[in-house]
Motif scaffolding. Structure first.
Motif, PDB file in Angstrom:
ATOM      1  N   GLU A   7      35.460 -58.313 -33.034  1.00 55.36           N
ATOM      2  CA  GLU A   7      35.317 -57.880 -34.356  1.00 55.36           C
ATOM      3  C   GLU A   7      34.075 -59.540 -34.245  1.00 55.36           C
ATOM      4  OE1 GLU A   7      37.737 -58.002 -37.313  1.00 55.36           O
ATOM      5  OE2 GLU A   7      37.977 -56.151 -37.333  1.00 55.36           O
ATOM      6  N   ARG A   8      34.592 -60.933 -33.263  1.00 53.95           N
ATOM      7  CA  ARG A   8      34.180 -61.684 -33.669  1.00 53.95           C
ATOM      8  C   ARG A   8      33.417 -61.206 -32.689  1.00 53.95           C
ATOM      9  NH1 ARG A   8      36.283 -65.424 -29.865  1.00 53.95           N
ATOM     10  NH2 ARG A   8      35.365 -63.818 -28.016  1.00 53.95           N
ATOM     11  N   ASP A   9      33.188 -60.970 -31.826  1.00 58.50           N
ATOM     12  CA  ASP A   9      31.989 -61.237 -30.746  1.00 58.50           C
ATOM     13  C   ASP A   9      30.951 -59.324 -31.403  1.00 58.50           C
ATOM     14  OD1 ASP A   9      33.656 -62.039 -28.914  1.00 58.50           O
ATOM     15  OD2 ASP A   9      33.922 -60.098 -27.768  1.00 58.50           O
ATOM     16  N   LEU A  10      31.521 -58.896 -32.326  1.00 61.76           N
ATOM     17  CA  LEU A  10      30.625 -57.908 -33.157  1.00 61.76           C
ATOM     18  C   LEU A  10      29.985 -58.693 -33.981  1.00 61.76           C
ATOM     19  CD1 LEU A  10      29.282 -55.197 -33.428  1.00 61.76           C
ATOM     20  CD2 LEU A  10      31.325 -55.144 -35.488  1.00 61.76           C
ATOM     21  N   PRO A  16      22.285 -62.491 -37.723  1.00 59.12           N
ATOM     22  CA  PRO A  16      20.046 -62.464 -38.049  1.00 59.12           C
ATOM     23  C   PRO A  16      20.280 -64.079 -37.446  1.00 59.12           C
ATOM     24  CG  PRO A  16      20.953 -63.494 -40.333  1.00 59.12           C
ATOM     25  CD  PRO A  16      22.588 -62.710 -39.652  1.00 59.12           C
ATOM     26  N   ILE A  17      20.596 -64.996 -37.223  1.00 59.88           N
ATOM     27  CA  ILE A  17      19.803 -66.220 -36.717  1.00 59.88           C
ATOM     28  C   ILE A  17      20.652 -66.421 -35.263  1.00 59.88           C
ATOM     29  CG2 ILE A  17      19.866 -68.588 -37.277  1.00 59.88           C
ATOM     30  CD1 ILE A  17      19.169 -68.035 -39.621  1.00 59.88           C
ATOM     31  N   SER A  18      20.123 -66.335 -34.650  1.00 55.98           N
ATOM     32  CA  SER A  18      20.543 -66.816 -32.975  1.00 55.98           C
ATOM     33  C   SER A  18      21.658 -66.345 -32.247  1.00 55.98           C
ATOM     34  CB  SER A  18      20.939 -68.171 -33.152  1.00 55.98           C
ATOM     35  OG  SER A  18      20.717 -68.749 -31.893  1.00 55.98           O
ATOM     36  N   PRO A  19      21.147 -65.010 -32.585  1.00 54.20           N
ATOM     37  CA  PRO A  19      22.725 -63.944 -32.109  1.00 54.20           C
ATOM     38  C   PRO A  19      22.944 -64.045 -30.683  1.00 54.20           C
ATOM     39  CG  PRO A  19      20.674 -62.834 -32.457  1.00 54.20           C
ATOM     40  CD  PRO A  19      20.295 -63.892 -32.918  1.00 54.20           C
TER      41      PRO A  19
END
Length: 63
Positions: A7-10, A16-19
């Motif tokens: 979940e953290r990695d997803l 939206p900002i700096s994925p």
């Protein structure tokens, strides 16, 4: 715990900002079944290959 990491990695990779993304020229090393010494040897080998490639490219540019 695995679910929390997923979940953290997803969340990090879809924000939206700096994925969070792997660099286009990144080299991924699967270390699951390697010892620390094997990982270090693999990294050193990849580094040496990159240095040789850079030296060859520089030599060709000078020709």
């Amino acid at each position: 715990m695995e679910q929390a990491i997923y979940e953290r990695d997803l969340k990090d990779s879809t924000r939206p900002i700096s994925p969070l993304r792997k660099a286009g020229d990144a080299i991924e090393i699967v270390t699951d079944d390697l010892t620390i010494d094997e990982v270090v040897a693999k990294i050193a080998s990849l580094y040496q290959q990159r240095v040789v490639q850079m030296n060859e490219a520089a030599s060709q540019a000078l020709s």
